[in-house]
Write an enzyme that holds these catalytic residues in place. Structure first.
Site, mmCIF file in Angstrom:
data_model
loop_
_atom_site.group_PDB
_atom_site.id
_atom_site.type_symbol
_atom_site.label_atom_id
_atom_site.label_comp_id
_atom_site.label_asym_id
_atom_site.label_seq_id
_atom_site.Cartn_x
_atom_site.Cartn_y
_atom_site.Cartn_z
ATOM 1 N N ASP A 523 -2.306 13.755 7.116
ATOM 2 C CA ASP A 523 -2.868 12.459 6.730
ATOM 3 C C ASP A 523 -1.708 11.547 6.337
ATOM 4 O O ASP A 523 -0.566 11.992 6.192
ATOM 5 C CB ASP A 523 -3.829 12.661 5.553
ATOM 6 C CG ASP A 523 -4.752 11.484 5.321
ATOM 7 O OD1 ASP A 523 -4.719 10.513 6.111
ATOM 8 O OD2 ASP A 523 -5.522 11.515 4.346
ATOM 9 N N GLU A 526 1.245 7.350 8.957
ATOM 10 C CA GLU A 526 1.517 6.140 9.747
ATOM 11 C C GLU A 526 3.007 5.727 9.770
ATOM 12 O O GLU A 526 3.384 5.153 10.808
ATOM 13 C CB GLU A 526 0.668 4.978 9.203
ATOM 14 C CG GLU A 526 -0.812 5.130 9.429
ATOM 15 C CD GLU A 526 -1.477 6.167 8.527
ATOM 16 O OE1 GLU A 526 -2.466 6.784 8.951
ATOM 17 O OE2 GLU A 526 -0.982 6.365 7.399
ATOM 18 N N ASP A 599 -10.578 6.090 7.538
ATOM 19 C CA ASP A 599 -11.385 5.885 6.338
ATOM 20 C C ASP A 599 -12.533 4.915 6.580
ATOM 21 O O ASP A 599 -12.493 3.743 6.212
ATOM 22 C CB ASP A 599 -10.492 5.380 5.204
ATOM 23 C CG ASP A 599 -9.441 6.415 4.823
ATOM 24 O OD1 ASP A 599 -9.643 7.594 5.139
ATOM 25 O OD2 ASP A 599 -8.427 6.038 4.212
#
Length: 933
Positions: A523, A526, A599
């Site tokens: 997670d 990015e 999300d």
């Protein structure tokens, strides 16, 4: 998960993160992210007018099997009145390579012989090595003067039906049909090409850029690239994940466009994202696919990991340009803009959309074959508190007769957000906990994020710091940013050495408390940096080889995902297929695991948005994807949750997940009726696992998505072009979601000329029609396509692993010719032995009252897989009752034919009876026939 405070221990950090959370946690804040006008390279590129490019192709020749040229400004004496000379100081190098299957690769870069200030970044390890081996060696080039031109153009072979044309003056490259000379896709038809060359900074020149208190030093100055791409004969274009938009991309600039923002590709930690927004989300794939009325398709892919902005230009956008185009074909024009990198672009000429996706995945790799358990249901929450919580949740699934295969642990399971550690109070016996799950055939997934807590007592940080393995800031020091652990650094995963080192950390001797049944979740990759510009890493941070983060950004998560996946392969000595879920992604991510849409929120709009988002990912090679069932943020009402489970059961990746601030929402917490409905939805998935696994294998070999737009299977049916509420699973199932609260009816368009059969009742519906159906509480509309055969398993156990030896059911849906065919793929579900031929692959063909099982495995395979499982029922949809027996050959045995239920589970589907061949006990790994007599 999103950028929200969770368990930080230092007071000043707590205040900082709470401040951040108060700004961003509860809604998406547009002002936190740059728009095009705040992004200088985008603003510059958008302001250019058609015809601005004055480059011509010079010194065109064949060299080393490539078509090569130099791009130079048109000589001043040749320029038209009022035309400005294009400001490039040095010639650019152009090369065109042709590959098998109708793929063209265009490269444009600065000439290294002319000593640019640095080498521009070319993204490594995305194009697979086997693709390079398919290059066709060009030996000749022909010339042709196009209508209206005075200078010649160079023409080279692309495929049997297509050829590539390099127009010299003005510079343009396009693919056209050989016979009709009709164009398919082109670059620089509007002469918007611009290439900002690297140069030395002039005294007093200002190169820095500022946004929200952050300064980007930009030591190499402007280095952007932009150009126009046109798709001829196109009715719409699709692609460019990740955005929460319609499948058919809407225009972003031109007449009738109110909110003019390009589609942004810049991996960001975004939460509660908006629908129909062009702003970038967690991943970026610069691939666009076009489809025309005839079903003809084309594609364009730009291999570039810097920030990108792409405009889809509305018809009439260039009405005032005065530019006379060389073709009057209908087309969709687009404008591609990137902050850095080179032009490394691929043109795909396909007979249909399946061809284009297969071409793209020939370049970037086919999707990995997952372990079988990973295709089943996953249960996740931020966070399951402790071992007792895990044990109770696991037991409740059994108590309520709900199968599941994977339980997930979020960041709170660690020792102070130190990944690959365990909280010794909450999870004191992690190996025992995992072994209890494994005893039921279940698995566990733990989270491993890229931010490394800066703590000298943390072994990963200590080693990484000593070895110099972190990303550096612009001054050359280890980059220090804020994330869940507080002060954090980030591994420089561009470096092969760092990736190899990090991969070793997943070994059982290093990751203490892990077992062979534990897999990984990446997670925040990015990468998310809470105190960085746009909650991201500064663009002037430095990577391996002096690469600036601006050049690499969109591929950072890709390399982290790669290292994690390779780590699990190493851990199993190369014998165990990895499972790694990643939030960030890039072209080629499909080779390393699955992704999810991030999300999302517990509302009907996000349920609806999940379908085009997953479809777009599939078109871009990432076939193993899904959305958080129930929505990550917020508390879904029971009806929404049930509808999400009913839809999610058909996602390729089927996982429920929720934020730590939400109410608990395990399937049994909403009353007996809703528990039953959720159970039934999950049972549908487990019933269809043999079909899903077979389609996963098809994806692994062809690159085609699991979950497909209707137009992929019916590319000539224009009624499918704007339909992104329904989808296909493989080529045999059609699913229509229900996206509104308290819906009484649902409309379903069924394409094609053949019948469709309701998946759970067997009711027949005509094709090429829209059907208004009653919205049933216990399921969403799902149909089997006439002419197909679907394999099922009808016995439910605790997990898919415990179903391995259970018998199969074949459901034959007859078409108007009273024929059907389908496939079944089986392997050991976990190892790489299938690559050596250790699998069963059968084709079932029903025709003239006879069902035949054919072997599709190669004769020269070096390994073998066998199974003792049998086919215990054969169901015939659309077959009138008549024959009482069926003859099985080669054993010459008759078995009974009668009427039986389509679905065995009480309450799942209707009670209608269908023609059934009972207990034929047919081996799945042998040739045989069954003939109705």
């Amino acid at each position: 998960m999103a950028s929200r405070i969770g368990g930080c221990r230092r007071p000043f950090l707590l205040l900082f993160l709470l401040s951040l959370a108060s700004q961003t946690a509860f809604s998406w804040k547009k002002d936190e992210f740059r728009n095009c006008n705040q992004t200088p390279f985008c603003k510059r590129a958008r302001s250019r007018k058609p015809g601005a490019c004055t480059l011509i192709a010079d010194q065109v020749s064949i060299s080393d099997g490539l078509l090569t040229a130099k791009l130079i400004p048109r000589p001043i004496a040749s320029q038209e009145e009022g035309e400005e000379n294009q400001q490039i100081a040095k010639p650019l190098l152009l090369s065109v390579a042709i590959y098998q299957g109708g793929i063209l690769r265009l490269k444009i870069d600065e000439d290294p012989a002319l000593d640019p200030p640095k080498t521009r970044f070319q993204v490594p390890e995305v194009v697979v090595s086997e693709f390079d081996e398919t290059m066709l060696w060009l030996s000749r080039v022909s010339t042709e003067i196009l209508d209206g031109d005075s200078a010649p153009s160079s023409v080279v072979y692309l495929s049997d039906g297509y050829e590539a044309v390099l127009r010299h003056d003005p510079f343009e490259l396009f693919v056209r049909e050989k016979s009709s000379k009709s164009r398919l896709v082109s670059l620089n038809s509007h002469q918007l090409f611009d290439f900002e060359e690297l140069r030395v900074k002039n005294e007093g020149e200002e190169w820095e850029e500022r946004f929200k208190g952050h300064t980007d030093t930009r030591p190499y100055g402007p280095q952007s690239i932009s150009f126009d791409v046109s798709f001829y004969g196109a009715e719409f274009v699709s692609g460019l994940p990740e955005h929460a938009t319609s499948l058919a991309l809407k225009p972003t600039k031109g007449p009738g466009v109110d909110d003019s923002e390009p589609y942004r590709l810049f991996n960001l930690d975004v939460f509660e994202y908006l629908q129909e927004s062009p702003f970038g989300l967690y991943g970026s794939i610069p691939l666009m696919i076009a489809l025309g009325k005839s079903g003809k398709s084309s594609g364009f892919f730009w291999l570039n990991s810097a920030e990108m902005q792409i405009d889809v230009l509305a018809e009439g956008w260039n009405a005032d340009s005065g530019l006379s185009l060389p073709s009057d074909q209908k087309r969709i024009d687009t404008l591609w803009m990137s902050e850095a990198g080179i032009v490394d672009a691929f043109f795909f000429a396909g007979a249909g959309p399946k061809d284009v996706v297969s071409q793209y995945t020939a370049v970037t790799g086919k999707p990995a074959m997952p372990q079988h358990f990973a295709t089943a249901y996953h249960q996740c929450r931020w966070n399951y508190r402790d071992e007792e919580d895990v044990e109770n949740v696991d037991a409740k699934f059994d108590e309520h007769d709900i199968p599941y295969d994977v339980l997930w642990l979020d960041i709170e399971h660690t020792d102070g957000k130190r990944y690959m550690t365990w909280d010794s109070v909450m999870f004191p016996h992690p190996e025992e906990m995992q072994k209890k799950l494994a005893a039921k055939g279940r698995h566990m997934v733990t989270i491993v994020d890229p931010h490394i807590k800066r703590d000298d007592n943390y072994y990963i940080h200590k080693e990484a710091s000593e070895k110099g393995y972190y990303v550096k800031d612009s001054s050359g020091k280890d980059f220090d940013g804020w994330c869940w652990p507080g002060s954090s650094s980030y591994l420089d995963v561009l470096s092969p050495e760092v990736r190899s080192w990090f991969s070793d950390k997943f070994g059982f001797d290093s990751y203490k408390g892990s077992t062979p049944s534990l897999y990984i979740w990446n997670d925040m990759n990015e990468p998310s940096v809470f105190n960085g510009p746009e909650i991201s890493m500064p663009r002037d941070a430095l990577h391996f080889g002096g690469v600036e983060h601006r050049e690499l950004h969109n591929a950072y998560g890709y390399f982290y995902h790669m290292a994690t996946s390779n780590g699990l392969v190493k851990r199993g000595d190369g014998k165990d297929r990895p499972f790694v879920l990643s939030r960030a992604f890039f072209a080629g991510t499909q080779r390393f695991g699955s992704v999810w849409t991030g999300d999302n929120t517990a509302d009907w709009d996000h349920l609806r948005a999940s379908v085009p988002m997953i479809l777009t990912l599939g078109l871009s090679g990432i076939s193993f994807s899904g959305a958080d069932v129930g929505g990550f943020f917020g508390n879904p009402e029971p009806e929404l949750l049930v509808r999400w489970y009913q839809l999610g059961a058909f996602y390729p990746f089927f996982r429920a997940h929720a934020h730590q601030d939400t109410k608990r929402r395990e399937p049994w917490l909403f009353g007996e009726r809703n528990t039953k409905l959720i159970r039934q939805a999950i049972h549908v998935r487990y019933m269809l696992l043999p079909y899903f696994y077979t389609v996963f294998r098809e994806s692994n070999t062809t690159g085609l998505p699991i979950m497909r737009p209707l137009w992929m299977e019916f590319p000539s049916d224009e009624a499918t072009f704007n339909n992104d509420e329904a989808f296909m699973v493989g080529s045999s199932l059609l699913v229509q979601g229900i996206y509104t609260e308290r819906a009484k009816h649902v409309s379903v368009y069924l394409p094609g000329k053949e019948l469709w059969y309701d998946l759970l009742s067997g009711s027949q519906y005509k094709g090429s029609q829209t059907h208004k159906l009653v919205a049933l509480e216990d399921r969403i509309p799902a149909f089997q396509r006439a002419g197909t055969i679907i394999p099922r398993k009808d016995r439910y156990r605790r997990s898919s692993t415990q179903m391995v030896n259970d018998p199969y059911t074949l459901v034959i849906a007859l078409n108007s010719s009273r024929a059907a065919e389908g496939e079944l793929y089986i392997d050991d579900g976990k190892s790489f032995e299938f690559l050596q031929g250790a699998y069963i692959h059968r084709r079932f063909v029903f025709s003239n009252g006879k069902l035949t099982s054919l072997d599709l495995t190669p004769n020269n395979k070096s390994s073998k897989f066998t199974s003792q499982t049998v086919i215990e029922r054969i169901i015939l949809l659309g077959y009138s009752p008549g024959p009482k027996n069926a003859l099985i050959k080669p054993r010459n045995e008759k078995v009974e034919v009668g009427l039986g239920p389509l679905v065995l589970e009480t309450g799942l589907g209707s009670s209608s009876l269908v023609v059934t061949i009972r207990k034929p006990s047919l081996p799945v790994d042998k040739d045989w026939t069954v003939e109705l007599v």
